[in-house]
Design an enzyme around this catalytic site. Structure first.
Site, PDB file in Angstrom:
ATOM      1  N   GLY A  81      33.701 127.207  36.977  1.00  0.00           N
ATOM      2  CA  GLY A  81      32.519 126.856  37.709  1.00  0.00           C
ATOM      3  C   GLY A  81      33.163 128.590  38.280  1.00  0.00           C
ATOM      4  N   THR A 252      43.133 136.419  25.383  1.00  0.00           N
ATOM      5  CA  THR A 252      43.637 134.915  24.905  1.00  0.00           C
ATOM      6  C   THR A 252      42.358 133.651  24.583  1.00  0.00           C
ATOM      7  OG1 THR A 252      45.304 136.268  24.086  1.00  0.00           O
ATOM      8  CG2 THR A 252      44.668 134.266  23.411  1.00  0.00           C
ATOM      9  N   CYS A 340      36.928 122.079  47.784  1.00  0.00           N
ATOM     10  CA  CYS A 340      37.770 123.171  48.951  1.00  0.00           C
ATOM     11  C   CYS A 340      37.032 123.324  50.135  1.00  0.00           C
ATOM     12  CB  CYS A 340      36.656 124.736  48.090  1.00  0.00           C
ATOM     13  SG  CYS A 340      36.495 124.123  46.104  1.00  0.00           S
TER      14      CYS A 340
HETATM   15  N1  PLP Z   1      29.887 125.549  42.616  1.00  0.00           N
HETATM   16  C1  PLP Z   1      30.132 123.972  42.406  1.00  0.00           C
HETATM   17  C2  PLP Z   1      28.278 123.737  42.938  1.00  0.00           C
HETATM   18  C3  PLP Z   1      31.478 123.104  42.490  1.00  0.00           C
HETATM   19  O1  PLP Z   1      30.913 122.177  42.723  1.00  0.00           O
HETATM   20  C4  PLP Z   1      32.213 123.467  41.608  1.00  0.00           C
HETATM   21  C5  PLP Z   1      33.454 123.127  42.571  1.00  0.00           C
HETATM   22  O2  PLP Z   1      33.423 121.891  42.980  1.00  0.00           O
HETATM   23  C6  PLP Z   1      32.336 124.884  41.319  1.00  0.00           C
HETATM   24  C7  PLP Z   1      31.106 126.048  41.574  1.00  0.00           C
HETATM   25  C8  PLP Z   1      33.751 125.760  41.256  1.00  0.00           C
HETATM   26  O3  PLP Z   1      34.037 124.940  39.819  1.00  0.00           O
HETATM   27  P1  PLP Z   1      35.375 125.354  38.981  1.00  0.00           P
HETATM   28  O4  PLP Z   1      36.598 123.977  39.491  1.00  0.00           O
HETATM   29  O5  PLP Z   1      35.532 125.277  37.896  1.00  0.00           O
HETATM   30  O6  PLP Z   1      35.835 126.471  39.363  1.00  0.00           O
END
Ligand code: PLP
Length: 404
Positions: A81, A252, A340
């Site tokens: 993401g 890759t 995070c």
């Molecule tokens: N966007 C949202 C709304 C998320 O909740 C998250 C992860 O918690 C991300 C982006 C980031 O995704 P990834 O953990 O796959 O990098």
């Protein structure tokens, strides 16, 4: 936490942190295994092994496309993401800077995930102007505010489909309509990492130009995701190299990961209705039981426009991290917010944006449900919550008078 790590009975833990990550389903592991074993060919190779890997990626691309109603050619695999969000925002801004240099305004919301917010801050340092839309006490964006901020310099609007902390779902179709009525040239991106697999999504019906999704939020493996980019929309790549992923993303391909995401997408699509109904049932049961058993609490975010698996409460007169630790000792795994920001011990910008004060923010916890959870899990959770909250409140220097 150490005692749990030493204690091997992980299977008895009640996992209620599915917005952070989800368990990989056995069927998905089974589908990935050959590509971690014998079928190790590079998809760019033109021999049998290479062709097998390439076909596996094509199947996965179709499955992801089916889940969100796009064409397979509009799906680009990424590392997750975060990369998808970076690619959408920076990729678009780079292409504008190169070719037009006059459109330098971005609109986003104040409750986005850091993958969007930090990318916007990076772009601000690079000369872009960013408007951060406010939300109301339910966590919903004001459509008039969006309309008022659109101008001739607006290049991009990025609004998340559902929030990772309070699960609030934005009226994306109405928002994209406002933007595209103003100008078809403005790109509308949506971070749908939390919404995919929980609610039905069709990028054409929502009139989206791009959308991010992540495999590990839908029972797939970590380190893989996808970006949908509407046909004819041009983003500049962030990584130069061999031009895999139709030149938008080089390197890759992570074949086992992509296969896992493909299978997770197929399963999510087939089970979307039943799974979301089950999650709504669990969520509403948990909210009702907390309301019955525990006093001095606030449900954060709209109940009506909310993901089926999200529960976020403030328990007054205590610290959410202390509560999380106590629950962990009792084998119940929750979160204080996004994984995070929890790591960085920052105050939640989302709870702040919906108007909570410092004490209310610090007393909040997020419980996010998964299809493996049961009513029995939730009943145990409510009992433990009730006892641990009472214990922490006794120790707290702040004394509240609760109605119940
Ligand atoms: N966007 C949202 C709304 C998320 O909740 C998250 C992860 O918690 C991300 C982006 C980031 O995704 P990834 O953990 O796959 O990098």
């Amino acid at each position: 936490m150490t005692n749990l790590i030493n204690n091997k009975s992980y299977d008895r833990l009640i996992y209620l942190d599915h917005a952070a990550s989800t368990p990989v389903l056995q069927e998905i592991i089974n589908e990935m295994l050959p590509y971690l074993g014998n079928l190790y060919g590079n998809p760019s190779s033109i021999h049998t092994y290479g062709i097998k890997s390439k076909i596996a990626i094509q199947i996965a691309r179709k499955r992801v496309a089916m889940l969100i109603g796009s064409k397979p050619s509009e799906i680009f695999f990424t590392s997750g993401g975060t990369e998808s969000d970076n690619l959408a925002l920076k990729g678009l801004c780079k292409s504008i800077k190169n070719y037009q240099n006059i459109k330098n305004h971005i609109i986003t919301s104040s409750i986005e995930h850091d993958a969007i917010l930090e990318t916007c801050r990076y772009l601000e340092r690079d000369g872009f102007t960013v408007t951060y839309l406010k939300v109301d006490k339910d966590g919903i964006i004001d459509k008039t505010e969006l309309k008022n901020h659109l101008n001739d310099k607006t290049a991009l609007v990025s609004i998340m489909l559902a929030n990772n902390e309070i699960g609030v779902i934005q009226p994306i179709k109405e928002l994209s309509e406002i933007v595209h009525d103003f100008s078809k040239m403005i790109i509308f991106h949506s971070d749908a990492v939390q919404a995919v697999g929980k609610i039905p999504i069709n990028v054409k019906e929502l009139d989206l130009d791009s959308l991010s999704l992540s495999s590990h939020k839908i029972n797939g493996p970590k380190g893989v995701g996808a970006l949908y980019v509407r046909e004819k929309v041009k983003f500049e790549p962030l990584i130069q190299g061999g031009g895999q992923e139709s030149t938008l993303r080089s390197g890759t391909e992570n074949v086992p990961g992509i296969v896992g995401l493909g299978k997770a997408s197929e399963i999510s699509m087939l089970n979307l209705k039943v799974n979301s109904q089950y999650l709504y049932y669990l969520r509403d049961h948990l909210i009702r039981r907390i309301n019955e058993e525990i006093c001095g609490k606030i449900l954060n975010g709209s109940l009506e426009h909310r993901l089926p698996n999200n529960v976020n409460f403030t328990f007054l007169g205590l610290n959410g991290e202390d509560l999380l630790t106590k629950l962990d000792e009792d084998g119940i795994l929750v979160s204080t917010g996004s994984a995070c920001s929890a790591n960085r011990q920052q105050e939640s910008h989302v709870l702040k944006a919906i108007g909570l004060n410092h004490d209310e923010i610090s007393g909040s916890i997020r419980i996010t449900l998964g299809i493996q959870n049961t009513i029995d899990d939730l009943e145990k959770t409510v009992i433990v919550l009730k006892n641990r909250i009472a214990e922490l409140r006794k120790l707290s220097p702040i004394k509240y008078k609760f109605d119940k």
